[in-house]
Design a protein around this motif. Structure first.
Motif, PDB file in Angstrom:
ATOM      1  N   LEU A   1       0.825  -1.205   0.000  1.00 22.88           N
ATOM      2  CA  LEU A   1       0.000   0.000   0.000  1.00 22.88           C
ATOM      3  C   LEU A   1       0.860   1.257   0.000  1.00 22.88           C
ATOM      4  O   LEU A   1       0.491   2.277  -0.583  1.00 22.88           O
ATOM      5  N   ALA A   2       2.025   1.172   0.625  1.00 21.27           N
ATOM      6  CA  ALA A   2       2.909   2.336   0.709  1.00 21.27           C
ATOM      7  C   ALA A   2       3.474   2.727  -0.645  1.00 21.27           C
ATOM      8  O   ALA A   2       3.873   3.882  -0.841  1.00 21.27           O
ATOM      9  N   THR A   3       3.522   1.782  -1.586  1.00 19.88           N
ATOM     10  CA  THR A   3       4.091   2.085  -2.898  1.00 19.88           C
ATOM     11  C   THR A   3       3.029   2.399  -3.951  1.00 19.88           C
ATOM     12  O   THR A   3       3.345   2.580  -5.116  1.00 19.88           O
ATOM     13  N   LEU A   4       1.752   2.471  -3.541  1.00 22.63           N
ATOM     14  CA  LEU A   4       0.697   2.879  -4.462  1.00 22.63           C
ATOM     15  C   LEU A   4       0.864   4.353  -4.821  1.00 22.63           C
ATOM     16  O   LEU A   4       1.330   5.148  -3.997  1.00 22.63           O
ATOM     17  N   PRO A   5       0.487   4.757  -6.023  1.00 15.72           N
ATOM     18  CA  PRO A   5       0.551   6.182  -6.353  1.00 15.72           C
ATOM     19  C   PRO A   5      -0.466   6.974  -5.530  1.00 15.72           C
ATOM     20  O   PRO A   5      -1.485   6.426  -5.087  1.00 15.72           O
ATOM     21  N   ASP A   6      -0.175   8.242  -5.332  1.00 21.84           N
ATOM     22  CA  ASP A   6      -1.144   9.099  -4.652  1.00 21.84           C
ATOM     23  C   ASP A   6      -2.437   9.141  -5.474  1.00 21.84           C
ATOM     24  O   ASP A   6      -2.408   8.982  -6.693  1.00 21.84           O
ATOM     25  N   PRO A   7      -3.578   9.356  -4.817  1.00 20.21           N
ATOM     26  CA  PRO A   7      -4.851   9.401  -5.550  1.00 20.21           C
ATOM     27  C   PRO A   7      -4.812  10.394  -6.700  1.00 20.21           C
ATOM     28  O   PRO A   7      -4.268  11.499  -6.579  1.00 20.21           O
ATOM     29  N   GLY A   8      -5.375   9.961  -7.825  1.00 19.69           N
ATOM     30  CA  GLY A   8      -5.399  10.806  -9.015  1.00 19.69           C
ATOM     31  C   GLY A   8      -6.749  10.698  -9.700  1.00 19.69           C
ATOM     32  O   GLY A   8      -7.791  10.838  -9.050  1.00 19.69           O
ATOM     33  N   PRO A   9      -6.753  10.407 -10.993  1.00 19.61           N
ATOM     34  CA  PRO A   9      -8.018  10.277 -11.727  1.00 19.61           C
ATOM     35  C   PRO A   9      -8.739   8.989 -11.345  1.00 19.61           C
ATOM     36  O   PRO A   9      -8.214   8.187 -10.552  1.00 19.61           O
ATOM     37  N   PRO A  10      -9.934   8.748 -11.867  1.00 15.29           N
ATOM     38  CA  PRO A  10     -10.634   7.496 -11.587  1.00 15.29           C
ATOM     39  C   PRO A  10      -9.782   6.281 -11.964  1.00 15.29           C
ATOM     40  O   PRO A  10      -8.959   6.342 -12.876  1.00 15.29           O
ATOM     41  N   GLU A  11      -9.986   5.181 -11.244  1.00 14.30           N
ATOM     42  CA  GLU A  11      -9.243   3.958 -11.505  1.00 14.30           C
ATOM     43  C   GLU A  11     -10.212   2.820 -11.834  1.00 14.30           C
ATOM     44  O   GLU A  11     -11.314   2.736 -11.297  1.00 14.30           O
TER      45      GLU A  11
ATOM     46  N   LYS B   1       0.026 -13.159   0.803  1.00 14.10           N
ATOM     47  CA  LYS B   1       0.532 -11.797   0.635  1.00 14.10           C
ATOM     48  C   LYS B   1      -0.235 -11.075  -0.470  1.00 14.10           C
ATOM     49  O   LYS B   1      -0.663  -9.928  -0.297  1.00 14.10           O
ATOM     50  N   TRP B   2      -0.425 -11.738  -1.618  1.00 15.17           N
ATOM     51  CA  TRP B   2      -1.141 -11.120  -2.729  1.00 15.17           C
ATOM     52  C   TRP B   2      -2.591 -10.854  -2.355  1.00 15.17           C
ATOM     53  O   TRP B   2      -3.152  -9.825  -2.693  1.00 15.17           O
ATOM     54  N   THR B   3      -3.192 -11.824  -1.656  1.00 11.72           N
ATOM     55  CA  THR B   3      -4.592 -11.685  -1.276  1.00 11.72           C
ATOM     56  C   THR B   3      -4.789 -10.504  -0.337  1.00 11.72           C
ATOM     57  O   THR B   3      -5.726  -9.716  -0.496  1.00 11.72           O
ATOM     58  N   GLU B   4      -3.907 -10.361   0.631  1.00 13.81           N
ATOM     59  CA  GLU B   4      -4.031  -9.277   1.594  1.00 13.81           C
ATOM     60  C   GLU B   4      -3.792  -7.925   0.925  1.00 13.81           C
ATOM     61  O   GLU B   4      -4.487  -6.946   1.214  1.00 13.81           O
ATOM     62  N   LEU B   5      -2.820  -7.863   0.015  1.00 11.25           N
ATOM     63  CA  LEU B   5      -2.566  -6.615  -0.700  1.00 11.25           C
ATOM     64  C   LEU B   5      -3.784  -6.228  -1.535  1.00 11.25           C
ATOM     65  O   LEU B   5      -4.222  -5.077  -1.528  1.00 11.25           O
ATOM     66  N   THR B   6      -4.354  -7.193  -2.243  1.00 13.04           N
ATOM     67  CA  THR B   6      -5.529  -6.930  -3.068  1.00 13.04           C
ATOM     68  C   THR B   6      -6.707  -6.487  -2.218  1.00 13.04           C
ATOM     69  O   THR B   6      -7.411  -5.528  -2.544  1.00 13.04           O
ATOM     70  N   ARG B   7      -6.931  -7.193  -1.109  1.00 12.44           N
ATOM     71  CA  ARG B   7      -8.044  -6.850  -0.222  1.00 12.44           C
ATOM     72  C   ARG B   7      -7.894  -5.422   0.319  1.00 12.44           C
ATOM     73  O   ARG B   7      -8.856  -4.639   0.321  1.00 12.44           O
ATOM     74  N   ALA B   8      -6.691  -5.093   0.780  1.00 18.17           N
ATOM     75  CA  ALA B   8      -6.454  -3.762   1.328  1.00 18.17           C
ATOM     76  C   ALA B   8      -6.613  -2.686   0.253  1.00 18.17           C
ATOM     77  O   ALA B   8      -7.164  -1.608   0.507  1.00 18.17           O
ATOM     78  N   PHE B   9      -6.144  -2.990  -0.945  1.00 20.07           N
ATOM     79  CA  PHE B   9      -6.288  -2.042  -2.061  1.00 20.07           C
ATOM     80  C   PHE B   9      -7.751  -1.794  -2.378  1.00 20.07           C
ATOM     81  O   PHE B   9      -8.189  -0.650  -2.518  1.00 20.07           O
TER      82      PHE B   9
ATOM     83  N   LEU C   1     -11.618   4.182  -7.005  1.00 20.19           N
ATOM     84  CA  LEU C   1     -11.819   2.973  -7.788  1.00 20.19           C
ATOM     85  C   LEU C   1     -13.264   2.905  -8.273  1.00 20.19           C
ATOM     86  O   LEU C   1     -14.200   2.852  -7.483  1.00 20.19           O
ATOM     87  N   ARG C   2     -13.457   2.905  -9.594  1.00 23.55           N
ATOM     88  CA  ARG C   2     -14.794   2.925 -10.173  1.00 23.55           C
ATOM     89  C   ARG C   2     -15.364   1.521 -10.391  1.00 23.55           C
ATOM     90  O   ARG C   2     -16.547   1.291 -10.188  1.00 23.55           O
ATOM     91  N   ARG C   3     -14.526   0.590 -10.841  1.00 24.57           N
ATOM     92  CA  ARG C   3     -15.045  -0.743 -11.130  1.00 24.57           C
ATOM     93  C   ARG C   3     -13.895  -1.738 -11.277  1.00 24.57           C
ATOM     94  O   ARG C   3     -12.802  -1.375 -11.716  1.00 24.57           O
ATOM     95  N   VAL C   4     -14.170  -2.974 -10.914  1.00 29.92           N
ATOM     96  CA  VAL C   4     -13.239  -4.074 -11.142  1.00 29.92           C
ATOM     97  C   VAL C   4     -13.816  -4.955 -12.242  1.00 29.92           C
ATOM     98  O   VAL C   4     -14.954  -5.414 -12.140  1.00 29.92           O
ATOM     99  N   PHE C   5     -13.060  -5.158 -13.299  1.00 33.66           N
ATOM    100  CA  PHE C   5     -13.461  -6.070 -14.362  1.00 33.66           C
ATOM    101  C   PHE C   5     -12.880  -7.447 -14.048  1.00 33.66           C
ATOM    102  O   PHE C   5     -11.654  -7.623 -14.036  1.00 33.66           O
ATOM    103  N   VAL C   6     -13.760  -8.383 -13.759  1.00 31.81           N
ATOM    104  CA  VAL C   6     -13.341  -9.740 -13.387  1.00 31.81           C
ATOM    105  C   VAL C   6     -13.368 -10.600 -14.644  1.00 31.81           C
ATOM    106  O   VAL C   6     -14.430 -10.839 -15.222  1.00 31.81           O
ATOM    107  N   LEU C   7     -12.206 -11.068 -15.056  1.00 35.66           N
ATOM    108  CA  LEU C   7     -12.082 -11.826 -16.298  1.00 35.66           C
ATOM    109  C   LEU C   7     -12.340 -13.310 -16.045  1.00 35.66           C
ATOM    110  O   LEU C   7     -11.782 -13.901 -15.109  1.00 35.66           O
ATOM    111  N   ILE C   8     -13.173 -13.896 -16.894  1.00 38.74           N
ATOM    112  CA  ILE C   8     -13.555 -15.299 -16.774  1.00 38.74           C
ATOM    113  C   ILE C   8     -13.308 -15.989 -18.120  1.00 38.74           C
ATOM    114  O   ILE C   8     -13.750 -15.493 -19.157  1.00 38.74           O
TER     115      ILE C   8
END
Length: 223
Positions: A37-47, A113-121, A128-135
């Motif tokens: 989380l510390a290395t995420l960019p500062d908030p900017g445009p929609p994601e 580790k990946w799961t916790e990072l994703t969950r926290a993000f 964050l506007r939307r997550v596109f879940v690929l199937i």
């Protein structure tokens, strides 16, 4: 949830196809890889985010959408993406490639580790506007997909299913796969009701997905 940006009628053109074409005709550049989380960019445009099981074709779809070969690193090694990769789309919207999930050979430590990072993000990005879940069209929803959707429902993050590799099966099978997935998500509170079938090889559905993303970049968009 706003369902106004697209009709369930597959023959109806997406109202933002032209805006999507213009958006994706502009520069799309890699920004950074975030491992915490510390290395995420500062908030900017929609994601917007792309998520999916390992080898679902996520990198190929991002490259096809942006018309930039190699923008997202495709690999034959499942589970290669271990960080959140950020791409800047003309300073209007940021595209985030989330780590692949559901790969059994990854270590439990890495998976946790990946799961916790994703969950926290997902819980912490107000823009964050939307997550596109690929199937994968050939295989449909799997247990790991339901686990991700549970996480998104809990976090109240809107998500939309995108069926990949639609060129690998016959058109009637694509229709059947979409209908089955539709029935599986209809009672999920954060699921956007329209599913988009795509093919990175044949370019099928990419204009619809581009239009959907362009609608999310609008300042007056409501999730």
């Amino acid at each position: 949830m706003d369902t106004s940006t697209q009709s369930n009628n597959e023959d109806a053109p997406h109202p933002y196809v032209e805006q999507g074409r213009l958006l994706f005709a502009r520069d799309v550049t890699f920004m950074r890889s975030a491992v915490s989380l510390a290395t995420l960019p500062d908030p900017g445009p929609p994601e917007i985010c792309f998520a999916g099981r390992s080898n679902v074709g996520k990198s190929s779809l991002i490259n096809a959408l942006t018309n930039v070969n190699g923008l997202a690193r495709a690999s034959n090694t499942p589970g290669r993406t271990r960080e959140l990769n950020y791409f800047n789309m003309d300073d209007r919207i940021w595209l985030v490639d989330l780590p692949g999930y559901g790969y059994a050979r990854a270590s439990k430590v890495d998976i946790a580790k990946w799961t916790e990072l994703t969950r926290a993000f997902l819980r912490g990005r107000a823009q964050l506007r939307r997550v596109f879940v690929l199937i994968d069209s050939r295989h449909g929803l799997k247990e790991s997909d339901f686990e991700l959707m549970d996480m998104l429902d809990e976090a109240a993050v809107t998500y939309q299913l995108v069926m990949t590799k639609a060129d690998k099966i016959k058109p009637p099978a694509v229709v059947k796969a979409v209908a089955k997935a539709q029935s599986q998500i209809k009672k999920r509170p954060a699921a956007f009701p329209v599913i988009i079938p795509t093919s990175s090889v044949k370019k099928t559905g990419l204009d619809i997905l581009q239009g959907e993303i362009a609608s999310l970049a609008l300042p007056d968009h409501r999730v």
